[in-house]
Write a protein that holds these residues in place. Structure first.
Motif, PDB file in Angstrom:
ATOM      1  N   LEU A   1       0.783  -1.294   0.038  1.00 49.20           N
ATOM      2  CA  LEU A   1      -0.054  -0.078  -0.061  1.00 49.20           C
ATOM      3  C   LEU A   1       0.810   1.333  -0.188  1.00 49.20           C
ATOM      4  N   PRO A   2       0.632   2.280  -0.813  1.00 49.13           N
ATOM      5  CA  PRO A   2       1.406   3.396  -0.959  1.00 49.13           C
ATOM      6  C   PRO A   2       1.409   4.275   0.368  1.00 49.13           C
ATOM      7  N   TYR A   3       0.170   4.103   1.034  1.00 49.50           N
ATOM      8  CA  TYR A   3       0.125   4.842   2.138  1.00 49.50           C
ATOM      9  C   TYR A   3       1.313   4.651   3.287  1.00 49.50           C
ATOM     10  N   PHE A   4       1.386   3.064   3.626  1.00 43.94           N
ATOM     11  CA  PHE A   4       2.238   2.388   4.458  1.00 43.94           C
ATOM     12  C   PHE A   4       3.821   2.958   3.909  1.00 43.94           C
ATOM     13  N   GLN A   5       3.919   2.842   2.438  1.00 48.34           N
ATOM     14  CA  GLN A   5       5.285   2.846   2.057  1.00 48.34           C
ATOM     15  C   GLN A   5       5.538   4.406   2.303  1.00 48.34           C
ATOM     16  N   LYS A   6       4.812   5.599   2.203  1.00 46.25           N
ATOM     17  CA  LYS A   6       4.932   6.803   2.500  1.00 46.25           C
ATOM     18  C   LYS A   6       5.674   7.058   3.671  1.00 46.25           C
ATOM     19  N   MET A   7       4.927   6.393   4.782  1.00 43.41           N
ATOM     20  CA  MET A   7       5.358   6.380   6.332  1.00 43.41           C
ATOM     21  C   MET A   7       6.420   6.127   6.380  1.00 43.41           C
ATOM     22  N   GLN A   8       6.881   5.001   5.877  1.00 47.88           N
ATOM     23  CA  GLN A   8       8.336   4.257   5.920  1.00 47.88           C
ATOM     24  C   GLN A   8       9.189   5.031   5.529  1.00 47.88           C
ATOM     25  N   LYS A   9       8.900   5.963   4.412  1.00 46.81           N
ATOM     26  CA  LYS A   9       9.888   6.946   3.797  1.00 46.81           C
ATOM     27  C   LYS A   9      10.162   8.269   4.816  1.00 46.81           C
ATOM     28  N   GLU A  10       9.477   8.456   5.658  1.00 46.60           N
ATOM     29  CA  GLU A  10       9.090   9.700   6.432  1.00 46.60           C
ATOM     30  C   GLU A  10      10.438   9.608   7.503  1.00 46.60           C
ATOM     31  N   GLY A  11      11.102   8.679   7.585  1.00 44.16           N
ATOM     32  CA  GLY A  11      12.121   8.634   8.843  1.00 44.16           C
ATOM     33  C   GLY A  11      11.717   8.598  10.117  1.00 44.16           C
ATOM     34  N   GLU A  12      12.208   8.947  11.131  1.00 44.14           N
ATOM     35  CA  GLU A  12      11.933   8.660  12.381  1.00 44.14           C
ATOM     36  C   GLU A  12      10.512   9.043  12.649  1.00 44.14           C
ATOM     37  N   SER A  13       9.856  10.053  12.233  1.00 41.39           N
ATOM     38  CA  SER A  13       8.291  10.364  12.393  1.00 41.39           C
ATOM     39  C   SER A  13       7.569   9.163  11.788  1.00 41.39           C
ATOM     40  N   GLY A  14       8.023   8.672  10.720  1.00 39.15           N
ATOM     41  CA  GLY A  14       7.038   7.489   9.891  1.00 39.15           C
ATOM     42  C   GLY A  14       7.365   6.482  10.812  1.00 39.15           C
ATOM     43  N   ARG A  15       8.509   6.052  11.142  1.00 40.33           N
ATOM     44  CA  ARG A  15       8.775   4.914  12.149  1.00 40.33           C
ATOM     45  C   ARG A  15       7.959   4.816  13.369  1.00 40.33           C
ATOM     46  N   LYS A  16       7.795   6.074  14.001  1.00 36.47           N
ATOM     47  CA  LYS A  16       6.928   5.912  15.134  1.00 36.47           C
ATOM     48  C   LYS A  16       5.434   5.841  14.953  1.00 36.47           C
ATOM     49  N   LYS A  17       4.984   6.354  13.772  1.00 36.47           N
ATOM     50  CA  LYS A  17       3.654   6.085  13.338  1.00 36.47           C
ATOM     51  C   LYS A  17       3.197   4.562  13.052  1.00 36.47           C
ATOM     52  N   LEU A  18       4.300   4.119  12.435  1.00 41.22           N
ATOM     53  CA  LEU A  18       4.162   2.634  12.006  1.00 41.22           C
ATOM     54  C   LEU A  18       4.120   1.847  13.360  1.00 41.22           C
ATOM     55  N   ASN A  19       4.987   1.921  14.288  1.00 43.85           N
ATOM     56  CA  ASN A  19       5.252   1.404  15.542  1.00 43.85           C
ATOM     57  C   ASN A  19       3.650   1.447  16.458  1.00 43.85           C
ATOM     58  N   GLN A  20       3.208   2.730  16.175  1.00 43.38           N
ATOM     59  CA  GLN A  20       2.108   2.935  17.224  1.00 43.38           C
ATOM     60  C   GLN A  20       0.816   2.127  16.504  1.00 43.38           C
ATOM     61  N   ILE A  21       0.575   2.150  15.022  1.00 43.57           N
ATOM     62  CA  ILE A  21      -0.201   0.950  14.312  1.00 43.57           C
ATOM     63  C   ILE A  21      -0.149  -0.201  14.509  1.00 43.57           C
ATOM     64  N   THR A  22       1.213  -0.733  14.584  1.00 48.93           N
ATOM     65  CA  THR A  22       1.471  -2.167  15.149  1.00 48.93           C
ATOM     66  C   THR A  22       0.917  -2.435  16.522  1.00 48.93           C
ATOM     67  N   ARG A  23       1.278  -1.567  17.579  1.00 49.48           N
ATOM     68  CA  ARG A  23       0.791  -1.704  18.723  1.00 49.48           C
ATOM     69  C   ARG A  23      -0.782  -1.987  18.835  1.00 49.48           C
ATOM     70  N   VAL A  24      -1.448  -1.042  18.226  1.00 49.11           N
ATOM     71  CA  VAL A  24      -2.986  -1.189  18.157  1.00 49.11           C
ATOM     72  C   VAL A  24      -3.281  -2.370  17.339  1.00 49.11           C
ATOM     73  N   LEU A  25      -2.851  -2.823  16.160  1.00 48.64           N
ATOM     74  CA  LEU A  25      -3.127  -3.763  15.632  1.00 48.64           C
ATOM     75  C   LEU A  25      -2.561  -5.336  16.553  1.00 48.64           C
ATOM     76  N   THR A  26      -1.697  -4.987  17.317  1.00 47.65           N
ATOM     77  CA  THR A  26      -1.385  -6.302  18.142  1.00 47.65           C
ATOM     78  C   THR A  26      -2.558  -6.729  19.205  1.00 47.65           C
ATOM     79  N   ILE A  27      -3.287  -5.383  19.675  1.00 48.01           N
ATOM     80  CA  ILE A  27      -4.338  -5.848  20.623  1.00 48.01           C
ATOM     81  C   ILE A  27      -5.503  -6.465  20.083  1.00 48.01           C
ATOM     82  N   PHE A  28      -5.820  -6.164  18.770  1.00 48.86           N
ATOM     83  CA  PHE A  28      -6.718  -6.862  18.173  1.00 48.86           C
ATOM     84  C   PHE A  28      -6.323  -8.437  17.762  1.00 48.86           C
TER      85      PHE A  28
END
Length: 438
Positions: A93-120
């Protein structure tokens, strides 16, 4: 021996390294203590949890907490599943690819999404675990009350394990998630080796020693498979340096791992190996052939099981390598940095060359990975107990080898930074280029 003692003294003479080691041991002790705390409302003495196939893999990763109905029964596996899902989404997905290329801020967003997904993921897995593995005979409260409370407790336990892994990464030696998995695996080794020694009896001392020697060579082979790389020379354009205009060029190497996929192909393959026996079991009463298939693929030592297992590993190795190593991206980054492979034109020719090399080294790497995966079955055929045979190969061995190499590399970096000698005389300790999804 004298050098080993001196190295240990050097390690503990560095205050920061000493603190990180002690913090790591404390977090590991908490993790192991929690694996013995049973869920509220269940009698552990009445449990008889099956640990075959994928369930056995989960029990190994959790250090036995899965079969004990512990508050850490699911461990950090839901987090691993969520991380793998996010990794696949970043490639699709381009949305997640864009976050991955945003550097540290993108990595923090992906980590937060991963944590929320972990709960489900944890809630879904905990419901499946409670309904399929915990019998009514083992409960001392009503099923509805037990399920409601246990889902909350298991979810909290997984999130706490994830927190422990992050603390080991931040305050400990590092690589916390993989460290917790390795500790769960290693915790079963003393009981397994004692069981193997008892099975040999008094007259089997020589066979027991030969088994340990064979295990040593298997571990060395796994280390070689983990560290093996194909170095592609890269030449960077000359730059003017100094007031006299001296032109210098820099020569580096692009290391391509022979086993770039790591342990993921084995994990994916093991997750699918329970399907043939499960599907065939539904028709076992109506068909002798279905019953034979169910029996054959329930036995991990059968040649049919291992052939299919090896083929799946080969397929998943190429698949995971293709999605984790992007030759086009590597060629573009090399071109932007002014680098090129001698004798190869930049751009498409470079990406094609890297793809060709990757294909040539992935096939033997996949063959070796499949060989490592079926070694436990071969060891069982030679009379090794099933518990001890699991350490002869498969996911357990590769994770242990990879985490140990990474840990030694971290320790050696502290020693060299403080101008101490490294851990090895022969050269630097090399860890994995890719860790578990975490």
């Amino acid at each position: 021996m004298k050098r080993f003692i001196e190295t240990v003294k050097n390690i503990f003479s560095i205050e920061e390294l000493r603190t990180r080691i002690l913090n790591t041991l404390l977090f590991i002790a908490i993790f192991r203590l929690g694996s013995y705390v049973a869920l509220p409302g269940v009698d552990p003495s009445r449990l008889d949890v099956a640990t075959d196939g994928l369930l056995g893999l989960l029990d190994v990763f959790s250090g036995g907490a899965f079969s004990k109905a512990s508050i850490f029964a699911l461990g950090i596996m839901p987090y691993i599943s969520a991380s793998i899902a996010i990794q696949l989404l970043t490639m699709a997905l381009p949305y997640f690819q864009k976050m991955q290329k945003e550097g540290e801020s993108g990595r923090k967003k992906l980590n937060q999404i991963t944590r929320v997904l972990t709960i489900f993921v944890t809630v879904a897995q905990s419901l499946t675990y409670l309904n399929t593995t915990i019998p009514n005979e083992a409960l001392i409260v009503s099923r509805i009350q037990f399920t409601t409370i246990s889902v909350i407790v298991l979810t909290a336990g997984t999130m706490f394990c994830m927190w422990l892994g992050e603390r080991i990464t931040d305050k400990g030696i590092g690589n916390g998630i993989s460290m917790l998995i390795m500790i769960g695996i290693v915790s079963r080794f003393p009981a397994a080796i004692l069981q193997e020694a008892d099975s040999r009896g008094g007259g089997g001392v020589l066979l027991f020693v030969l088994t340990l020697v064979a295990l040593y060579f298997v571990v060395m082979g796994a280390v070689a498979l983990t560290r093996a790389v194909r170095k592609i020379p890269i030449q960077y354009a000359k730059q003017v340096v100094g007031t006299r205009g001296a032109a210098v060029g820099q020569r580096q190497y692009l290391p391509l791992k022979i086993n770039a996929a790591g342990v993921m192909p084995i994990i994916f393959a093991q997750a699918l190996m329970f399907i043939p026996s499960t599907v065939a079991s539904f028709f076992a009463e109506k068909s002798d052939l279905a019953g034979s298939i169910a029996s054959t693929f329930s036995n991990y030592t059968s040649w049919q099981y291992n052939v299919l297992f090896g083929v799946l590993i080969l397929v998943f190795t190429f698949f995971y390598t293709a999605i984790s190593v992007n030759p086009v991206q590597i060629a573009d980054e090399m071109k932007r940095g002014g680098g090129f492979i001698p004798g190869v034109k930049p751009g498409k020719d470079t990406s094609d060359y890297i793809s060709s090399v990757l294909d040539h080294i992935t096939f033997p790497g996949a063959i070796l990975l499949a060989a490592v995966a079926i070694l436990p079955a071969i060891a069982s055929l030679f009379g090794v107990t099933s518990a001890f045979a699991q350490f002869f190969g498969g996911t357990s061995l590769l994770i242990m080898v990879g985490v140990v190499l990474d840990t030694l590399q971290q320790v050696e970096s502290y020693l060299l930074m403080r101008r101490y000698e490294g851990l090895m005389k022969s050269g630097r300790v090399q860890g994995r280029s890719t860790a578990l999804p975490a």
